[in-house]
Design a protein around this motif. Structure first.
Motif, PDB file in Angstrom:
ATOM      1  N   THR A 171      -4.186   1.093  -5.411  1.00  0.00           N
ATOM      2  CA  THR A 171      -3.577   1.552  -4.232  1.00  0.00           C
ATOM      3  C   THR A 171      -2.371   2.432  -4.663  1.00  0.00           C
ATOM      4  N   MET A 216      -6.887   9.981   9.206  1.00  0.00           N
ATOM      5  CA  MET A 216      -7.985   9.653   9.106  1.00  0.00           C
ATOM      6  C   MET A 216      -8.873  10.707  10.368  1.00  0.00           C
ATOM      7  N   GLN A 240     -10.557  -0.653  -8.432  1.00  0.00           N
ATOM      8  CA  GLN A 240      -9.757  -0.401  -7.196  1.00  0.00           C
ATOM      9  C   GLN A 240      -7.970  -0.121  -7.655  1.00  0.00           C
ATOM     10  N   ASN A 284     -12.352  12.659   1.279  1.00  0.00           N
ATOM     11  CA  ASN A 284     -12.983  11.231   1.025  1.00  0.00           C
ATOM     12  C   ASN A 284     -14.569  11.642   0.525  1.00  0.00           C
ATOM     13  N   PHE A 303      -2.501   4.069   0.614  1.00  0.00           N
ATOM     14  CA  PHE A 303      -4.221   4.245   0.494  1.00  0.00           C
ATOM     15  C   PHE A 303      -4.609   3.393  -0.502  1.00  0.00           C
ATOM     16  N   GLU A 355     -14.209   5.844  -2.540  1.00  0.00           N
ATOM     17  CA  GLU A 355     -14.228   5.341  -0.933  1.00  0.00           C
ATOM     18  C   GLU A 355     -12.534   5.236  -0.932  1.00  0.00           C
ATOM     19  N   TRP A 356     -12.040   6.023  -0.003  1.00  0.00           N
ATOM     20  CA  TRP A 356     -10.492   5.991   0.353  1.00  0.00           C
ATOM     21  C   TRP A 356     -10.309   4.920   1.566  1.00  0.00           C
ATOM     22  N   GLU A 357      -9.522   4.189   1.431  1.00  0.00           N
ATOM     23  CA  GLU A 357      -8.972   3.333   2.852  1.00  0.00           C
ATOM     24  C   GLU A 357      -7.737   3.601   3.191  1.00  0.00           C
ATOM     25  N   GLN A 358      -7.100   3.849   4.405  1.00  0.00           N
ATOM     26  CA  GLN A 358      -5.872   3.812   4.578  1.00  0.00           C
ATOM     27  C   GLN A 358      -5.304   2.781   5.058  1.00  0.00           C
TER      28      GLN A 358
END
Length: 660
Positions: free
Chosen positions: A131, A94, A129, A99, A116, A84-87
């Motif tokens: 970044t 997005m 996790q 993803n 990210f 799961e990628w999150e900006q």
């Protein structure tokens, strides 16, 4: 359970090797190395605790505005299958087309700091996790190239990368591709004149990142871009379902793309992949209907939520698109009903072409029918369909197309042009594909069979063959009789070598075999399964969408420049309405989707087939202007109002060989 392996000839299996992307790998290579007990101390001391799993992110830490950039993740342990990628910061990019996988990429349209965070997790709930930040500087360069797209692949997998150029100056002289770092991959440039490289990932003993560079040579200079690909270590193949004894004649030799349950909370989350998309399948671990039932055993009127519990994907967007299609474009409920017969739906970037497999009861979909954005399309393998060259020795072509109001239903988009397409274009594209693949599923596990009382402790294949298939009923109605076309189908669809007689057949010969017979497509001669699916697909497309199918026999031009170089010897629009074919099509619908039969039967009786114009080009025949079976040629055929794509004769799916 005892099973007998019915093997195709080695040559046929080798030809199939590029197609069954979803089914197997060779017995060599792969992960899983090491000693018998990695947690022990060989000197006899206290056990040594294993090192904690590590997550490493690699990618473009700096770039210029307009570049294609990406980030990939490598892990020190296998088993992490959800990403799961999150900006966290920067101009919004997005949704990320990658993803759900260990690699993302995007075009940096704006300058700024893009950050990210990736969360990787395994079935035991352990999470890692990290970044990564990409600094994109402003740029006013007049030439920019993009090498797309950074991604994650399995070791040994085949995939493609494309070089694009925007606003370049000068004249393009050439381009080339090279590997800069990482274990050596196999690179082969496309020979069709497109700036595409086909890559076979190396075998690895742990996740490894390979770095590739594409360079465009112009009269104004050289311009390059870099792509990062993480090659993921996969469990070694131990399945005997897909290979002959020495592993040299496998139905496919590429490892499977990592896939995961689209619904994280699916009750089948932990068994889906192992049941239908694993190179570990063998006699001892084929799933029973109790472990993974057909959707129709969960509910006779399944909801979209219940269907999505059975979906495996390689990327999030594929599941999102399929769910939206079922929610917004299944207006008659046909697909929900047909999906009752399947155990799972697999949508993966390495499935090419689509297929149904009665061993697992699942359908496997090529995502080329689901993409909407160029970024999504970047992740779909461009390698040619393995069947592309099968009929090169024959002197005829049997093109087909879907039309409505004398216009093409499918819009052809050049990959290089970076088009977006509207969601509602999927109605006919994905709809026709689903009618075909789900016809196979309902053929094997018909509604009548599904509710006749299945043994849930048996495997799908055994229960599917416990009673007659629908195609047997269809075959009994006005059966096809041309031995010449049955033999030619072995050449066209299974790669058999053409005989001298077959090489001499003219288009007129083929038309003389085909049009008096009772098939609606040449592909029907490949198997009773395809015969039934082709009848059902064409009928439902006409019934639900008012879309008709053209089929013709033409010459095979040596160097075609336009669709009109393919001259029609004979052709028909709406062939399912022909007298010998109409009752066969009605029988197919009655067995596969009885809820639609009365309406379909009445619709078939209302239709009239239309002749295409003999002696005119395929493009000119988009608006036929003939009388009867053949007529006078137009004095001056009107020029098409839009670019007419070259004819297509290749079917969009196939049936793989079954081990039993």
């Amino acid at each position: 359970m005892t099973a007998v392996l019915h093997r195709l000839p080695a040559t046929a299996l080798r030809v199939l090797s590029a197609s069954l992307l979803a089914l197997s790998v060779t017995a060599c290579g792969g992960g899983g190395g090491g000693g018998d007990n990695p947690g022990s101390n060989s000197s006899g001391g206290a056990p040594i605790a294993p090192a904690p799993a590590q997550l490493t992110l690699t990618g473009d830490s700096s770039a210029s505005q307009g570049d294609s950039v990406g980030v990939v993740a490598s892990l020190s342990e296998q088993g992490y299958n959800r990403f799961e990628w999150e900006q966290l910061s920067g101009p919004d990019v997005m949704p990320l087309a990658g993803n759900g996988t260990a690699g993302i990429s995007f075009d940096a349209v704006f300058s700024g700091e893009y950050s990210f965070r990736l969360t990787a997790s395994n079935p035991e709930g352990e999470r890692l996790q990290d970044t990564f930040t990409i600094s994109v500087a402003p740029s006013s360069a007049s030439t920019r190239v993009q090498f797309r797209a950074d991604r994650a692949v399995s070791e040994g997998a085949d995939f493609s990368l494309r070089l694009n150029a925007s606003d370049y100056t000068g004249t393009v002289n050439s381009w080339h591709f090279e590997q800069l770092s990482g274990p050596q991959a196999d690179l082969v440039e496309d020979d069709s004149g497109q700036p595409v490289v086909f890559v076979t990932a190396p075998r690895v003993s742990g996740d490894q990142v390979i770095t590739l560079r594409a360079t465009l040579e112009t009269t104004a200079g050289s311009f390059s871009d870099t792509a990062y690909v993480v090659v993921q270590d996969r469990p070694a193949t131990n399945s005997d379902y897909f290979c002959d004894g020495d592993g040299q004649a496998c139905a496919t030799y590429e490892p499977l793309m990592p896939v995961y349950s689209y619904r994280a909370d699916s009750p089948y989350r932990d068994v889906l992949k192992g049941c239908v998309y694993s190179n570990q399948l063998n006699d001892s671990n084929l799933c029973t209907l109790r472990t993974l039932p057909p959707i129709g055993l969960v509910s006779s009127a399944p909801t979209v939520d219940q269907i999505m519990d059975h979906v495996l994907v390689s990327h999030d967007w594929m599941g999102e698109r399929f769910e939206r299609f079922l929610t917004q474009l299944d207006n008659h409920g046909d697909f929900a009903r047909l999906l009752r017969s399947v155990t799972a739906v697999v949508i993966s970037s390495d499935v090419r072409p689509s297929f149904y497999w009665s061993l697992t009861g699942a359908i496997y979909l090529d995502p080329d029918s689901l993409w909407l954005s160029p970024a999504e399309r970047d992740l779909i393998n461009e390698q040619p369909d393995y069947r592309s060259g099968f009929s090169s020795a024959l002197n005829f072509v049997t093109p087909w197309r879907y039309v409505k109001n004398n216009n093409y239903v499918f819009t052809y988009y050049e990959v290089k042009d970076r088009h977006h397409r509207d969601f509602y274009e999927l109605e006919a594209d994905l709809g026709s594909l689903l009618y075909h693949e789900l016809a196979h599923a309902a053929d094997a596990m018909s509604p009548a069979k599904l509710y006749s009382g299945l043994d849930r402790d048996d495997i799908f294949f055994n229960q599917a063959r416990s009673a007659s298939f629908v195609n047997k009923s269809v075959t009994a109605v006005n059966p096809m009789y041309s031995p010449e076309l049955y033999a030619l189908a072995e050449v066209r669809y299974r790669g058999a070598e053409a005989s001298g007689t077959q090489r001499e057949y003219t288009p007129a010969d083929i038309a003389g075999f085909f049009f008096p017979d009772s098939a609606n497509d040449f592909y029907s001669y490949s198997s009773p399964w395809e015969d039934t699916a082709m009848l059902f697909e064409e009928t439902m497309m006409s019934l639900r969408y008012g879309i008709e199918r053209d089929i013709a026999v033409t010459n095979r031009p040596v160097s075609p420049m336009s669709a009109d170089d393919y001259v029609v010897s004979r052709g028909q629009r709406g062939r399912i309405a022909s007298e010998r074919i109409r009752p066969r099509a009605s029988t197919a619908v009655q067995g596969l989707l009885p809820e639609a039969w009365a309406e379909a039967d009445a619709h078939l009786k209302s239709m009239l087939p239309m002749a295409l114009c003999a002696g005119e080009g395929w493009g000119q025949n988009l608006t036929p202007a003939c009388e009867g079976e053949s007529g006078l040629l137009r004095f001056a055929a009107p020029a098409p109002s839009q670019r007419i794509p070259m004819p297509v004769e290749r079917p969009r799916s196939f049936i793989p060989p079954t081990r039993f």
